[in-house]
Design a protein around this motif. Sequence first.
Motif, mmCIF file in Angstrom:
data_model
loop_
_atom_site.group_PDB
_atom_site.id
_atom_site.type_symbol
_atom_site.label_atom_id
_atom_site.label_comp_id
_atom_site.label_asym_id
_atom_site.label_seq_id
_atom_site.Cartn_x
_atom_site.Cartn_y
_atom_site.Cartn_z
ATOM 1 N N HIS A 136 31.290 21.031 50.702
ATOM 2 C CA HIS A 136 32.081 21.910 50.307
ATOM 3 C C HIS A 136 32.100 22.081 48.783
ATOM 4 C CE1 HIS A 136 34.958 25.419 50.982
ATOM 5 N NE2 HIS A 136 36.147 25.038 49.960
ATOM 6 N N LEU A 137 32.858 21.300 48.472
ATOM 7 C CA LEU A 137 33.382 20.772 47.121
ATOM 8 C C LEU A 137 31.885 21.131 46.585
ATOM 9 C CD1 LEU A 137 35.089 20.040 44.746
ATOM 10 C CD2 LEU A 137 33.940 17.793 44.320
ATOM 11 N N ILE A 141 31.197 24.097 43.696
ATOM 12 C CA ILE A 141 30.402 23.519 42.681
ATOM 13 C C ILE A 141 29.697 25.010 41.637
ATOM 14 C CG2 ILE A 141 29.251 22.418 40.588
ATOM 15 C CD1 ILE A 141 31.429 20.127 42.473
ATOM 16 N N LEU A 142 28.566 25.221 42.857
ATOM 17 C CA LEU A 142 27.118 25.444 42.964
ATOM 18 C C LEU A 142 27.853 27.486 42.138
ATOM 19 C CD1 LEU A 142 24.744 24.611 45.513
ATOM 20 C CD2 LEU A 142 24.387 24.252 42.747
ATOM 21 N N VAL A 146 27.322 29.844 39.501
ATOM 22 C CA VAL A 146 26.574 30.821 39.548
ATOM 23 C C VAL A 146 27.336 32.591 39.097
ATOM 24 C CG1 VAL A 146 25.801 32.640 40.717
ATOM 25 C CG2 VAL A 146 24.975 30.516 41.671
ATOM 26 N N GLU A 147 29.319 32.198 39.319
ATOM 27 C CA GLU A 147 30.100 33.081 38.265
ATOM 28 C C GLU A 147 29.958 32.664 37.205
ATOM 29 O OE1 GLU A 147 33.017 32.363 40.678
ATOM 30 O OE2 GLU A 147 32.700 32.995 42.175
ATOM 31 N N SER A 148 29.015 32.055 36.268
ATOM 32 C CA SER A 148 29.360 31.773 34.824
ATOM 33 C C SER A 148 27.794 31.837 34.328
ATOM 34 C CB SER A 148 30.395 30.287 34.375
ATOM 35 O OG SER A 148 31.003 29.866 35.163
ATOM 36 N N MET A 149 27.844 32.983 35.377
ATOM 37 C CA MET A 149 25.819 33.383 34.623
ATOM 38 C C MET A 149 25.886 33.371 33.198
ATOM 39 S SD MET A 149 23.435 33.270 36.206
ATOM 40 C CE MET A 149 22.989 33.819 37.635
#
Length: 160
Positions: A136-137, A141-142, A146-149
């Motif tokens: 889950h961690l 992290i992934l 991805v949100e910080s593209m």
Amino acid sequence: MKLDRAQQLAILNLLADKYPDERHDIFIHGEPAEDEEKKIANMLYLEEHGLINSGLTRGSQNTFQTRGALITAAGIDFLADDGGLSAILGVVTIKLHDETIRNLVATRIQESNLPAEQKAGLLDQLRELRGESLKHLTMKILDAGVESMPTLLQAIQNLM
């Protein structure tokens, strides 16, 4: 220059049309010598890249004979709009072991500007994570990556 992308594509298409049979009519009788030399150079180039089997053999006085040319699976996939089976079979699987993930996260915690007490607490919690919690961690992290593209794209560009 003898290498010609248009001629390479024409050779690949000619061989693809005849697949799975060899083509024995690649060379036209009476073709000017310079055109034949250019075709030979392009066929050898395609062969070196694994896209065709040229069937070319060097004869006496530096001349070439052909037994027949055949496009390879890589050549067919190259022509395919979707990359063919190579695109499907070329999937790369990356395996990260639990300890690798823990070490990566621990390094980031240690390099952070957090107070020493907070770092120690997080490192203790990290060591306790098992199985699904660690999975889950990793997914979190992934997701954060991805949100910080924009930052992720910059990191990818820096690797190239």
